[in-house]
Scaffold this motif. Sequence first.
Motif, mmCIF file in Angstrom:
data_model
loop_
_atom_site.group_PDB
_atom_site.id
_atom_site.type_symbol
_atom_site.label_atom_id
_atom_site.label_comp_id
_atom_site.label_asym_id
_atom_site.label_seq_id
_atom_site.Cartn_x
_atom_site.Cartn_y
_atom_site.Cartn_z
ATOM 1 N N ASP B 394 -15.294 52.675 -3.080
ATOM 2 C CA ASP B 394 -16.022 51.711 -3.918
ATOM 3 C C ASP B 394 -15.894 52.050 -5.402
ATOM 4 O OD1 ASP B 394 -17.118 49.805 -2.292
ATOM 5 O OD2 ASP B 394 -19.050 50.825 -2.014
ATOM 6 N N THR B 395 -15.641 51.005 -6.216
ATOM 7 C CA THR B 395 -15.671 51.212 -7.674
ATOM 8 C C THR B 395 -16.471 50.080 -8.294
ATOM 9 O OG1 THR B 395 -13.676 49.906 -7.981
ATOM 10 C CG2 THR B 395 -13.384 52.302 -7.736
ATOM 11 N N LYS B 404 -13.530 51.105 -15.039
ATOM 12 C CA LYS B 404 -14.020 51.219 -13.671
ATOM 13 C C LYS B 404 -14.494 52.642 -13.401
ATOM 14 C CE LYS B 404 -11.631 47.815 -10.828
ATOM 15 N NZ LYS B 404 -10.665 47.644 -9.736
ATOM 16 N N LYS B 405 -15.495 52.760 -12.570
ATOM 17 C CA LYS B 405 -15.969 54.078 -12.179
ATOM 18 C C LYS B 405 -16.114 54.106 -10.664
ATOM 19 C CE LYS B 405 -19.549 57.405 -13.344
ATOM 20 N NZ LYS B 405 -19.087 58.319 -14.387
ATOM 21 N N LYS B 406 -15.753 55.235 -10.063
ATOM 22 C CA LYS B 406 -15.951 55.360 -8.620
ATOM 23 C C LYS B 406 -17.451 55.464 -8.334
ATOM 24 C CE LYS B 406 -11.637 57.550 -7.304
ATOM 25 N NZ LYS B 406 -10.960 58.845 -7.141
#
Lengths: 463, 463
Positions: B394-395, B404-406
Amino acid sequence: MTCNDVRVKVLHYIKDKSLIESGERILVAVSGGPDSMLLMHILNGYKSELNISLVCCHVNHQLRDVASNRDELFVRNVCRQIGVPFVSKRINVSALSKEKHISIEDAARQLRLGALYDIAEERKCQKIGVGHTSDDTMETFILNILRGTGRKGLSGIHPKRGKFIHPLLCLKKREVLHYLKNHHIDYQIDVTNWRSDNRRNFIRRELVPLIEKKFNKRVKDNILQLIKIIIDEEDLLSTLTGKTLEGLQKERDEGIVFDRDSIKALHPAIQRRILIRSFEKLAGEMRLNFKEIEALRTAIISDCSGMVFPYHGIIFLIGANSILVRVESRKKEVREDIHACLSIPGSIRFQNRYLIKTTVLEQINGNIDSRDCVYYDLDLIQQPLIIRTRNNGDTFIPFGMHQKKKVKEFFIDAKVPFWERDEIPIIADEKGILWIAGLRRADSAKVRKDTERILKIEKRYIG
Amino acid sequence: MTCNDVRVKVLHYIKDKSLIESGERILVAVSGGPDSMLLMHILNGYKSELNISLVCCHVNHQLRDVASNRDELFVRNVCRQIGVPFVSKRINVSALSKEKHISIEDAARQLRLGALYDIAEERKCQKIGVGHTSDDTMETFILNILRGTGRKGLSGIHPKRGKFIHPLLCLKKREVLHYLKNHHIDYQIDVTNWRSDNRRNFIRRELVPLIEKKFNKRVKDNILQLIKIIIDEEDLLSTLTGKTLEGLQKERDEGIVFDRDSIKALHPAIQRRILIRSFEKLAGEMRLNFKEIEALRTAIISDCSGMVFPYHGIIFLIGANSILVRVESRKKEVREDIHACLSIPGSIRFQNRYLIKTTVLEQINGNIDSRDCVYYDLDLIQQPLIIRTRNNGDTFIPFGMHQKKKVKEFFIDAKVPFWERDEIPIIADEKGILWIAGLRRADSAKVRKDTERILKIEKRYIG
């Protein structure tokens, strides 16, 4: 468990428990038996890595004639082969045992420890390495339970204590034997050493094998686990006791003083430990047993006071409000001169603790409220002036009062612990008590308007 | 020791340890052996003085056919003679032992305790008296050491535990026998009772006599003294653990939560006890053994995180900053519905813990900084709206960011313990994650000046 594991285990244990510092010289106590032989070989093998030097020491107990000398020769030869400096020392166990009426085991222990300390000193060794294994710690645990110990005795052998270190406590006896066999390292069996105690032999050779056979095989491991838990809990309880003690004890010239109510308010477990610690602080090698501790503790938490408990040269004195722990001999020293004449003017040392000084004045020259200085009308005093400690039946009229009061009752009301009462200087003339020095003057011989010559008496504590 | 002393001792012990209150009815467990016969006679003799009534209960273990029934009959007859109401209960030890694959001793213990509890209930007895003596406590001490115990097991048999009381712990076996002989009180020998365990018999009949013969006669007394010390120290350590635990644990819906650093900072002895207590609180009858505790403790004080330790139905989860102890089955319950559609407007219960509600507005009608409420431009959302828990990989773009970040990294940075990560509701549309509910919204579908329809999503905890 491979042999390499054994070495790694020992090295890890030495580091984990900080047994050896880089640059140290280690005296290794080698009986010639398997454990000490392994210790010497491992330390010798790691001597560059640890940056240490070794001296091997063999204590010849001379208890088995030819065999004792054979052990000594054996260790000497091994040391020559592996290039470790060798020292031996002969001790006369039988003689000390007879002289002091102690068991062969106790005599051997005393002499052996003394010899090791002396040689470590001579050879400038910072540590003394002894080859105890986990089997020894387990046996010590059982031994202590059976011969009656407090909790402390349950924590087995410590990895280090003073100069002594025990780097093999991480090993089992069978690991030792396995390693020696695989490395073709020779050792002597049945050497005379610290483990030749009959009671210990009974545990090792009869009790433990019987339990393993009839109860379960894992009994040694079970006990070693328990010891680990106990060591940590002992450390916690000991730290807790130390902190409590710090807050409570007042170290005075006369000994250690506690406020009795503060002791009463503690948990019984801590009360016991505080009594033991105070005792050991003054008594050195001696130990209080459980019955003695309980008698003392029960007395302290009771409502009685004025009790004296002498144990092994130490006295516990339980007053109404405080408790004094002191060395027994102090008392006698103090009580030598308890009656003396005071010249006017003049000064006198009393019981090596007080300086009492008299002067003659025309006018009061200080604070009349001082506890340590009093003024009288010298012409109302009937000389000689006497300094002494209290006598049975002493009475006086306290300053400002009209009724006689017993000195004993005065001390009780003034909360003077009973062990101090015999040490307080009392100044009296032919007519009676003039001053309970530092506490209360009598109503007699007061300075008046028409007083011509004033007697000033001062008390100074010179410890 | 006269017989009168024995009675006085027991009565004093009952009062000292507050074993019996005035007005109570006591169920006395009587096997027919010497100890329980003495207990019944003494309690019966003091029944007016203590203001109690008695019921005698015999549990027939049916392990020795005729002999078992003879014991039952014996006790029944004595009760008739001395006028004490009698109840007997037969238990099928062999059947339970086979069924549960447990030893005869364990099966007997379970059934006997159950029977005694049941009869105490039926007969409205507040206490259950059992005739353990100080010999039993000493044997229990040895038994516990040999079979591997923590410190708690060293404190022997307690004078009272739950409904059970042990008024004869102040007596030695030989005092019991002496009293019975002098009072011509009959008893059965070799009755089937709690002490017919083979290991206990080994201790009583072989080990202790051997030690007394070869080591010293006072071994029982030595051990009893040690137990007294240990009982007090156990009480102190237990109180200390209780206080520490109180300050540390947070009882939450999901289990017991600790701050990991606070646990790390404790003394190892207290760390162990806290882990044991937390476990026992949730696990009931089960016990952690030493190796399990040490594995857990070592993991906690290490630098690793994300570890899961399942023991006997309880799970310890060790996160970077906190530790969760919970019952194993909880997890499964919670994870049943982890993916659902959200209607707009509408509401949904998620995992039985959260209520998620959607509404459509024309204007923002609340605080836009609330953690539990977010607003979106409904027309920018590509339905269906999904509620689920996190998936691998998931990001999202956190609100106010461009990259974007995990989700996993987001959880780590936000210090969400790993066991909570799978339970946090995530709201997403076809284009991706919109909201990690309660923690952070995504940057997408922001409300703008020209937004016509606003989607409001609210999260409420209904635990």
